[in-house]
Design an enzyme around this catalytic site. Structure first.
Site, PDB file in Angstrom:
ATOM      1  CE  LYS A 118       0.333  -2.077   4.068  1.00 46.19           C
ATOM      2  NZ  LYS A 118      -0.024  -3.195   4.851  1.00 46.19           N
ATOM      3  CD  GLU A 176      -9.266  -6.941  -3.601  1.00 46.65           C
ATOM      4  OE1 GLU A 176      -9.908  -6.835  -4.646  1.00 46.65           O
ATOM      5  OE2 GLU A 176      -9.473  -6.212  -2.602  1.00 46.65           O
ATOM      6  CB  VAL A 194      -7.210  -1.685   0.478  1.00 46.27           C
ATOM      7  CG1 VAL A 194      -8.219  -1.017   1.410  1.00 46.27           C
ATOM      8  CG2 VAL A 194      -6.433  -0.637  -0.287  1.00 46.27           C
ATOM      9  N   GLY A 233      -6.377  -6.331   3.670  1.00 50.26           N
ATOM     10  CA  GLY A 233      -5.933  -7.729   3.581  1.00 50.26           C
ATOM     11  C   GLY A 233      -6.840  -8.624   2.767  1.00 50.26           C
ATOM     12  CD  GLU A 274       2.381  -2.563   7.611  1.00 51.95           C
ATOM     13  OE1 GLU A 274       3.213  -2.600   6.710  1.00 51.95           O
ATOM     14  OE2 GLU A 274       1.363  -3.282   7.615  1.00 51.95           O
ATOM     15  CE  LYS A 305      -3.868  -1.463   5.090  1.00 52.37           C
ATOM     16  NZ  LYS A 305      -3.959  -1.982   6.450  1.00 52.37           N
ATOM     17  N   GLY A 312      -2.536 -10.549   8.454  1.00 52.51           N
ATOM     18  CA  GLY A 312      -2.248 -11.968   8.663  1.00 52.51           C
ATOM     19  C   GLY A 312      -1.872 -12.629   7.341  1.00 52.51           C
TER      20      GLY A 312
HETATM   21  N1  HSE Z   1      -0.303  -3.620   9.607  1.00 49.05           N
HETATM   22  C1  HSE Z   1      -1.459  -3.789   8.813  1.00 49.05           C
HETATM   23  C2  HSE Z   1      -2.653  -3.818   9.745  1.00 49.05           C
HETATM   24  C3  HSE Z   1      -1.371  -5.063   8.024  1.00 49.05           C
HETATM   25  O1  HSE Z   1      -2.459  -3.910  10.956  1.00 49.05           O
HETATM   26  O2  HSE Z   1      -3.766  -3.717   9.278  1.00 49.05           O
HETATM   27  C4  HSE Z   1      -2.276  -5.100   6.843  1.00 49.05           C
HETATM   28  O3  HSE Z   1      -2.097  -4.045   5.981  1.00 49.05           O
END
Ligand code: HSE
Length: 420
Positions: A101, A123, A126, A128, A184, A199, A296
Site C-alpha cells: 500500500k 487487492e 487494502v 488484507g 508493520e 489504504k 495476517g
Molecule cells: N499492519 C497492517 C494492519 C497489516 O495492521 O492492518 C495489513 O495491511
C-alpha cells in the site's frame, strides 16, 4: 502453465506458495490453467525456507530476467526499492501483483500509466483478505460514491479493542500485536495512522479519481488515546476506533484518518480485534458493508492469489485505478481546514472560580458551539471538563485548542477526538 516469482518471501509470501500448492485443485479449475510458484527472492538467505519447495535467491534479477516467470508478486515492503523492481517487471512484460500500500500511496498513477497493456493488481493492499478493491472498482462501478468509512488497520483495531474491553496498557498491547504478526515492520506506520492513510488514498483513487499523497491529507494515529478518554467514551455510549474516512461534498472530497468516537450501536463500532470493516455508500446502491481479516499471512495471501488467478484467466489489464478517462467535473481534494465535524474535547483544569466562563468565552470567540458539557472532579483540586461540540470547522478547533493549552489553569494539553 503460469509461473509465479515472489519478491519478498516473508509471512505473506510463504502463504502464497502454500495456497498455490494446497488449493491447486480449485485454483487450476477456476483459472483454467495450472499456476505454480517457481522461485522467490529474499534479503537474507540464512533462514531455512527449503520447506517451501521453491528456488530461493537474494537477487531480484533471478526473477526479473527469468523468461519463464509470467507474474511477479511484490511483497518487499517500502516504497522506492519496490517501485524500481515493479517498473522493471512491467518493462519486461511481466504482470505484477502487489500487497504494497505504501508503494501505491505514492506511485499509483505512474504505475497505472506504465501498466496500460500489462496487468497490475493490488487487492491485498487494502484491508488484507477483504475484496474491497474488486467491490469498489467493479461491483459498484455504476455508482457515484458518496462516502467510504472504515476500520482499515487491524493493529490499531486490535489495540483499541483490548484497551477498551480489558483495560490493557497501550505499550503491552502493541507488543502483543507485533508478536502476532499484525503490525508493520515499523509499527509507527500502524499506530500513527499512515498505514490506514495509504489504504484510504488507494480507495479514494478508485472511488473518486483523486490523486493525493499522504502529505496532503489529515492523518492522526492512536498514540494519544488514553484510558481516561476510552472510559468517558464508554460512559456516554461511544467506543473509540481509528477510522479512515472519504466523503464527497459537492465537487470536493475530504480524506482523513484519525481516532473517532462512534456510537456503540453503529455496525462499525462492533468490529473488534484485528478485523477490518469498511462501509461504502453509493448513490444508487445505498450502504454496503465489507468485513473480514485485514492482516495476517493467509488472509492477505488469499487476496494476492485471487489477483494471480484473475490475471491467469484473461492476462489483460483493466484500468488499474478504475477510471478509463478522467471524469467530467473532476473532484478535488478538500483542504484539511475546511473539514467539518463534531468534536469531543477534554480539558483538565484547576477547579477554581471563573475557569468555566473563560473556557466558554474561547469557544464563542472561535465560533464553536457547545452541544453538551460536564465537569468531573479529578485529582488534587482539578477537574476534567468534558465537552462535545456542534458541527465545527477543523481550522477553528485547531486554533481554539492552541489557545486553551496556553491558559494558566489548564493542567495538560487538552484532548480532542472527532465524533462521527
Ligand atoms: N499492519 C497492517 C494492519 C497489516 O495492521 O492492518 C495489513 O495491511
Amino acid at each position: 502453465m503460469i509461473k509465479v516469482g515472489i519478491i519478498g518471501v516473508g509471512t505473506v509470501g510463504a502463504s502464497v506458495v502454500n495456497i498455490l500448492k494446497e488449493n491447486a485443485d480449485v485454483i487450476s479449475a477456476r483459472a483454467g490453467v495450472d499456476i505454480v510458484a517457481k522461485s522467490g527472492v529474499v534479503k537474507n538467505l540464512n533462514k531455512d525456507r527449503s520447506y517451501l519447495g521453491i528456488k530461493i535467491s537474494d537477487n531480484v534479477d533471478d526473477i526479473l530476467n527469468d523468461d519463464e516467470i509470467d507474474i511477479v508478486v511484490e511483497l518487499m515492503g517500502g516504497v522506492e526499492e519496490p517501485f524500481e523492481v515493479v517498473k522493471r517487471a512491467l518493462k519486461s512484460g511481466k504482470a505484477v501483483v502487489t500487497a504494497n500500500k505504501a508503494l501505491l500511496a505514492y506511485h499509483r498513477y505512474e504505475l497505472q500509466e506504465m501498466a496500460q497493456d500489462i496487468a497490475f493488481e493490488y487487492e491485498a493492499s487494502v484491508a488484507g483478505g477483504i475484496p474491497i478493491i474488486n467491490a469498489l472498482r467493479d461491483g459498484l462501478s455504476a455508482n457515484h460514491i458518496e462516502s467510504i468509512m472504515g476500520i482499515m488497520n487491524g493493529t490499531c483495531n486490535y489495540m483499541m479493542t483490548k484497551m477498551t474491553n480489558e483495560g490493557v496498557a497501550y505499550n503491552d498491547i502493541l507488543k502483543e500485536a507485533q508478536e502476532l504478526g499484525y503490525a508493520e515492520s515499523d509499527p509507527t506506520f500502524d499506530v500513527g495512522g499512515y498505514d490506514a492513510a495509504h489504504k484510504l488514498l488507494i480507495l479514494a483513487s478508485i472511488a473518486y479519481g483523486i490523486d493525493a499523497k499522504p502529505e496532503d491529507i489529515l492523518i492522526e494515529g492512536i498514540q494519544n488515546v488514553s484510558q481516561d478518554d476510552i472510559s468517558f467514551a464508554k460512559e456516554f455510549g461511544y467506543v473509540i476506533k481509528l477510522l479512515g474516512i472519504a466523503k464527497k461534498d459537492k465537487n470536493e472530497v475530504e480524506l482523513r484518518v484519525h481516532a473517532c468516537l462512534i456510537k456503540k450501536q453503529e455496525m462499525i463500532a462492533k468490529i473488534d480485534g484485528v478485523m477490518n470493516g469498511i462501509s461504502v455508500v453509493g448513490d444508487k446502491v445505498g450502504e454496503t458493508l465489507y468485513y473480514g481479516p485485514g492482516a495476517g499471512g493467509d488472509a492477505t495471501a488469499s487476496a494476492v492469489v485471487a489477483n494471480i488467478i484473475d490475471i491467469a484467466r484473461s492476462g489483460k489489464s483493466k484500468p488499474m485505478l478504475g477510471f478509463d478517462k478522467p471524469m467530467e467535473g473532476k473532484l478535488t481534494l478538500k483542504a484539511t481546514d475546511d473539514i467539518e465535524s463534531k468534536y469531543y474535547i477534554r480539558i483538565n483544569v484547576s477547579d477554581k472560580k471563573g475557569v468555566l466562563a473563560r473556557i466558554t468565552k474561547i469557544f464563542e470567540d472561535n465560533n464553536i458551539s457547545v452541544e453538551t458539557m460536564l465537569q468531573r472532579p479529578s485529582l488534587a483540586n482539578s477537574a476534567n471538563l468534558l465537552i462535545s461540540t456542534h458541527i465545527a470547522y477543523e481550522r477553528d478547533i485547531q486554533t481554539m485548542m492552541k489557545e486553551i493549552e496556553k491558559l494558566e489553569f489548564v493542567n495538560f494539553a487538552p484532548v480532542m477526538i472527532r465524533i462521527v
